[in-house]
Motif scaffolding. Structure first.
Motif, PDB file in Angstrom:
ATOM      1  N   TRP A  63      34.370  38.356  42.102  1.00 27.89           N
ATOM      2  CA  TRP A  63      35.478  38.801  41.262  1.00 27.89           C
ATOM      3  C   TRP A  63      36.432  37.616  41.074  1.00 27.89           C
ATOM      4  O   TRP A  63      36.796  36.965  42.056  1.00 27.89           O
ATOM      5  CB  TRP A  63      36.255  39.939  41.926  1.00 27.89           C
ATOM      6  CG  TRP A  63      35.625  41.293  41.747  1.00 27.89           C
ATOM      7  CD1 TRP A  63      34.307  41.611  41.785  1.00 27.89           C
ATOM      8  CD2 TRP A  63      36.333  42.519  41.538  1.00 27.89           C
ATOM      9  NE1 TRP A  63      34.124  42.948  41.618  1.00 27.89           N
ATOM     10  CE2 TRP A  63      35.351  43.543  41.461  1.00 27.89           C
ATOM     11  CE3 TRP A  63      37.676  42.859  41.416  1.00 27.89           C
ATOM     12  CZ2 TRP A  63      35.679  44.878  41.265  1.00 27.89           C
ATOM     13  CZ3 TRP A  63      38.013  44.196  41.220  1.00 27.89           C
ATOM     14  CH2 TRP A  63      37.037  45.185  41.145  1.00 27.89           C
ATOM     15  N   ILE A  64      36.813  37.367  39.838  1.00 22.16           N
ATOM     16  CA  ILE A  64      37.844  36.374  39.529  1.00 22.16           C
ATOM     17  C   ILE A  64      38.991  37.114  38.854  1.00 22.16           C
ATOM     18  O   ILE A  64      38.846  37.603  37.725  1.00 22.16           O
ATOM     19  CB  ILE A  64      37.310  35.251  38.623  1.00 22.16           C
ATOM     20  CG1 ILE A  64      36.106  34.569  39.284  1.00 22.16           C
ATOM     21  CG2 ILE A  64      38.413  34.231  38.335  1.00 22.16           C
ATOM     22  CD1 ILE A  64      35.465  33.505  38.415  1.00 22.16           C
ATOM     23  N   GLU A 109      43.182  39.458  33.196  1.00 19.64           N
ATOM     24  CA  GLU A 109      41.917  40.176  33.213  1.00 19.64           C
ATOM     25  C   GLU A 109      41.207  39.960  34.541  1.00 19.64           C
ATOM     26  O   GLU A 109      41.609  39.125  35.361  1.00 19.64           O
ATOM     27  CB  GLU A 109      41.012  39.702  32.070  1.00 19.64           C
ATOM     28  CG  GLU A 109      40.636  38.230  32.177  1.00 19.64           C
ATOM     29  CD  GLU A 109      39.877  37.724  30.962  1.00 19.64           C
ATOM     30  OE1 GLU A 109      39.877  38.433  29.932  1.00 19.64           O
ATOM     31  OE2 GLU A 109      39.310  36.609  31.050  1.00 19.64           O
ATOM     32  N   ILE A 110      40.135  40.733  34.717  1.00 18.22           N
ATOM     33  CA  ILE A 110      39.275  40.591  35.885  1.00 18.22           C
ATOM     34  C   ILE A 110      37.865  40.303  35.397  1.00 18.22           C
ATOM     35  O   ILE A 110      37.308  41.064  34.593  1.00 18.22           O
ATOM     36  CB  ILE A 110      39.266  41.865  36.746  1.00 18.22           C
ATOM     37  CG1 ILE A 110      40.676  42.236  37.203  1.00 18.22           C
ATOM     38  CG2 ILE A 110      38.363  41.686  37.964  1.00 18.22           C
ATOM     39  CD1 ILE A 110      40.750  43.567  37.923  1.00 18.22           C
ATOM     40  N   ASP A 147      44.356  31.991  39.926  1.00 15.93           N
ATOM     41  CA  ASP A 147      43.263  32.951  40.014  1.00 15.93           C
ATOM     42  C   ASP A 147      43.012  33.330  41.465  1.00 15.93           C
ATOM     43  O   ASP A 147      43.198  32.527  42.379  1.00 15.93           O
ATOM     44  CB  ASP A 147      41.973  32.370  39.428  1.00 15.93           C
ATOM     45  CG  ASP A 147      42.121  32.015  37.951  1.00 15.93           C
ATOM     46  OD1 ASP A 147      43.066  32.534  37.325  1.00 15.93           O
ATOM     47  OD2 ASP A 147      41.304  31.228  37.447  1.00 15.93           O
ATOM     48  N   ILE A 148      42.566  34.560  41.660  1.00 18.59           N
ATOM     49  CA  ILE A 148      42.186  35.045  42.986  1.00 18.59           C
ATOM     50  C   ILE A 148      40.695  35.324  42.946  1.00 18.59           C
ATOM     51  O   ILE A 148      40.224  36.090  42.103  1.00 18.59           O
ATOM     52  CB  ILE A 148      42.963  36.321  43.361  1.00 18.59           C
ATOM     53  CG1 ILE A 148      44.451  36.014  43.440  1.00 18.59           C
ATOM     54  CG2 ILE A 148      42.465  36.887  44.685  1.00 18.59           C
ATOM     55  CD1 ILE A 148      45.316  37.225  43.675  1.00 18.59           C
ATOM     56  N   MET A 205      34.973  33.242  49.598  1.00 19.48           N
ATOM     57  CA  MET A 205      36.155  33.909  49.081  1.00 19.48           C
ATOM     58  C   MET A 205      37.376  33.061  49.356  1.00 19.48           C
ATOM     59  O   MET A 205      37.550  32.559  50.437  1.00 19.48           O
ATOM     60  CB  MET A 205      36.300  35.274  49.750  1.00 19.48           C
ATOM     61  CG  MET A 205      35.209  36.245  49.348  1.00 19.48           C
ATOM     62  SD  MET A 205      35.353  37.828  50.207  1.00 19.48           S
ATOM     63  CE  MET A 205      34.811  37.362  51.828  1.00 19.48           C
ATOM     64  N   ASP A 206      38.229  32.981  48.372  1.00 18.60           N
ATOM     65  CA  ASP A 206      39.400  32.123  48.541  1.00 18.60           C
ATOM     66  C   ASP A 206      40.544  32.732  47.775  1.00 18.60           C
ATOM     67  O   ASP A 206      40.509  32.853  46.559  1.00 18.60           O
ATOM     68  CB  ASP A 206      39.087  30.714  48.025  1.00 18.60           C
ATOM     69  CG  ASP A 206      40.246  29.764  48.234  1.00 18.60           C
ATOM     70  OD1 ASP A 206      41.159  30.150  48.985  1.00 18.60           O
ATOM     71  OD2 ASP A 206      40.243  28.677  47.649  1.00 18.60           O
ATOM     72  N   ASP A 207      41.566  33.150  48.495  1.00 21.98           N
ATOM     73  CA  ASP A 207      42.744  33.740  47.877  1.00 21.98           C
ATOM     74  C   ASP A 207      43.910  32.765  47.966  1.00 21.98           C
ATOM     75  O   ASP A 207      44.992  33.089  48.391  1.00 21.98           O
ATOM     76  CB  ASP A 207      43.136  35.043  48.583  1.00 21.98           C
ATOM     77  CG  ASP A 207      41.960  35.963  48.715  1.00 21.98           C
ATOM     78  OD1 ASP A 207      41.024  35.821  47.912  1.00 21.98           O
ATOM     79  OD2 ASP A 207      41.976  36.807  49.608  1.00 21.98           O
TER      80      ASP A 207
END
Length: 324
Positions: A72-73, A78-79, A9-10, A1-3
């Motif tokens: 999740w991107i 959008e998701i 993008d998250i 996971m990388d925010d």
């Protein structure tokens, strides 16, 4: 996971790696196999226990190996949701910006510093994301997502590890056990040590060496509970700009406070404390004096790394001393 805040993008991920799955499955298999001798016993109870243990072990192994990985991107418009089982096909779904009506950020029941995004769609459907990995920037991440999707009235999450807090808190404030509770536990320990001896006397049998040996062992254990019970209350970390205050208790319940400053740190690392890297990672700080400080449990390795990176920044720890 990388925010990463520099990315448009998250990305949020959930699911153990193949290596982690194999380790957990191997441990469950080893425990289950310990019960196999009972299958050949002549006692029906032992056979039932062995069969139940093997069935539970097989169910656990199946659950671990078949649990899906979720990605999740989150883009500005959008998701994209991807879900894949180890032996299945990738299933994907796209949620458009216009389909999102509400956004909530409930705190995880497992950890106070773990947060999930809960989107309520126009249709009434609720979608829960994997946890936000960068636990030190939860408010920033939530505000950013709310702004790009145009979702109003999003409640700001209460996050003890957010980088915007003047003080970041790890763990819970330590409090001594009440004298009454300690005495009750000590009395139970003494009682358990006396039971085998008393049972033999009640049956008119001679107590064996083990029964006699349990009496002084119970007395010693009761004294240890009474004298040192407060040592197991854990630690409470207060991470401030320039130092960390570590609060613990002495055996008699008195507060002990240690301070960690950046120039005292020889190494800071993330370690696993338990079998799972998804739940049991902690921060370990080793001082130049040789003293070690282990933080309360944080969560996944990515979450612990985020906290460690913020500690490095706040304390000004030299790059060569950081192994985050």
């Amino acid at each position: 996971m990388d925010d990463a805040p520099t990315s448009n993008d998250i990305r949020l991920r959930e699911g153990a790696s193949i290596a982690q799955r194999l380790v957990m499955a191997g441990f469950a298999a080893a425990v289950a196999l310990c019960f196999t001798p009972g299958l050949f016993a002549h006692d029906y109870l032992e056979v039932i226990i062995s069969v139940a243990a093997l069935l539970l072990g097989a169910a656990f192994i199946g659950g671990v190996m078949l649990a899906p990985a979720v990605v999740w991107i989150i883009t500005p418009n959008e998701i994209l949701i991807g879900r894949q089982s180890p032996f299945g096909r990738l299933r994907s779904r796209i949620v458009a910006k216009s389909d999102i009506a509400e956004l909530g950020v409930p705190r995880s029941k497992v950890s106070k510093a773990r947060f999930h995004l809960v989107f309520t769609l126009v249709s009434g459907e609720r979608l829960t994301s994997p946890p936000i990995s960068d636990v030190t920037h939860v408010r920033e991440t939530v505000s950013r997502i709310a702004a790009q999707f145009g979702v109003p009235n999003v409640e700001t999450p209460v996050n003890p590890l957010d980088a915007t807090n003047p003080e970041m808190h790890l763990g819970e404030p330590v409090e001594p056990f009440s004298t009454r509770d300690v005495r009750i536990v000590a009395s139970i320990v003494v009682g358990l040590s006396v039971v085998p001896y008393a049972y033999k006397l009640w049956r008119g049998l001679s107590p064996g060496p083990v029964d006699i040996m349990l009496l002084p062992i119970g007395a010693i254990a009761a004294y240890a509970v009474h004298r040192y019970a407060n040592l197991v209350t854990g630690a409470f970390w207060i991470i401030r700009q320039g130092d960390i205050r570590v609060e613990r208790l002495w055996g008699d319940g008195k507060l002990r406070a240690d301070h960690i400053e950046g120039h005292d740190v020889e190494a800071i690392t993330v370690e696993r404390r338990g079998r799972s890297e998804d739940e049991h990672c902690i921060i370990v700080i080793r001082l130049r004096s040789g003293q070690r400080f282990r933080s309360p449990r944080i969560g996944s390795r990515n979450e612990a790394r985020a906290v460690g990176a913020e500690i490095v920044r706040r304390l000004g720890i030299e790059p060569e001393n950081s192994q985050i």
